[in-house]
Design an enzyme around this catalytic site. Sequence first.
Site, PDB file in Angstrom:
ATOM      1  N   SER A  12       0.812  -1.219   0.000  1.00 56.84           N
ATOM      2  CA  SER A  12       0.000   0.000   0.000  1.00 56.84           C
ATOM      3  C   SER A  12       0.846   1.269   0.000  1.00 56.84           C
ATOM      4  CB  SER A  12      -0.932   0.012   1.223  1.00 56.84           C
ATOM      5  OG  SER A  12      -0.184  -0.104   2.420  1.00 56.84           O
ATOM      6  N   ASP A 207      -0.644   7.064  10.123  1.00 55.78           N
ATOM      7  CA  ASP A 207      -1.517   6.192  10.908  1.00 55.78           C
ATOM      8  C   ASP A 207      -0.723   5.147  11.696  1.00 55.78           C
ATOM      9  OD1 ASP A 207      -0.654   4.515   8.910  1.00 55.78           O
ATOM     10  OD2 ASP A 207      -2.597   4.298   7.934  1.00 55.78           O
ATOM     11  N   HIS A 210       1.504   3.918   7.517  1.00 54.75           N
ATOM     12  CA  HIS A 210       1.656   4.554   6.203  1.00 54.75           C
ATOM     13  C   HIS A 210       2.367   5.906   6.313  1.00 54.75           C
ATOM     14  CE1 HIS A 210      -1.716   1.681   5.603  1.00 54.75           C
ATOM     15  NE2 HIS A 210      -1.022   1.434   4.496  1.00 54.75           N
TER      16      HIS A 210
END
Length: 260
Positions: A12, A207, A210
């Site tokens: 991600s 977070d 990330h």
Amino acid sequence: MGYPKFILFGDSITQHANEIQGNFALQPALQDWYIRKLDILNRGYSGYNSEHARVILPHILDAELNAEKNNVKLITIFFGTNDGFVDNNPIQPISLERYRENIDYLVSLAIENNIKPIVIGPSLHDPKICKKVLPHLKPGGEDATSNKRYYQYSEAAREVCKNRKVAFVDLWDEFRKDGGWTRDQLFQVNGSLENWEVGSLGHLLSDGVHFTGHAYKIMYDAIKKAIGKHYPEFLPDNLATNLAVWSDINPTDLKNSIFK
């Protein structure tokens, strides 16, 4: 008109490399650096680990390589964030030894296809932010991972790169240096402590996992440095510009002067 390619391959953190975080976005910055020289392709897959990566990379290369296998020049290989989770689900965590094997396989596959790999190791973790923003990672309240665990995975990736003589980006240490922390201070970071000497890692991790724009900028600079050190022939100044510079175009012979 087919441009040579630079593939960003990862989870991600790679998938989100197009998004502006604060005032920076990684992929557009790389595309600007390589404008008219290399196309930057994003092959980031949220939630994926190195085990998934070894299944899909052959298919990515089948789709992107030409018959001569000379059109994909560079690839970042950035897995480990999900691999390093601690038994949070049956899909993502991968043992340290298997992670090492997977990274070695991915690097070997790149080399076999005439692609210069840049392996990026997992970075840091902030369990307090993570528990607040991403509670699903550890519903029971335990830490999803640790900075010591990510350090071990990063070192495993470094070892592979040293043995294979390819580029390695040590984001764990780049982030450490940016915060001015010691390794031991980061090892002490966990969700059970009320106060850490390092303070919050929020300027790097939005977070707890990330990246912020600041973190992506560190990653961008580290990738450029790795290319300059290990693959200087692929620095933009050493690559041909696609099509003629406008001032060299002959208005009486457009085709020949543009495509010279």
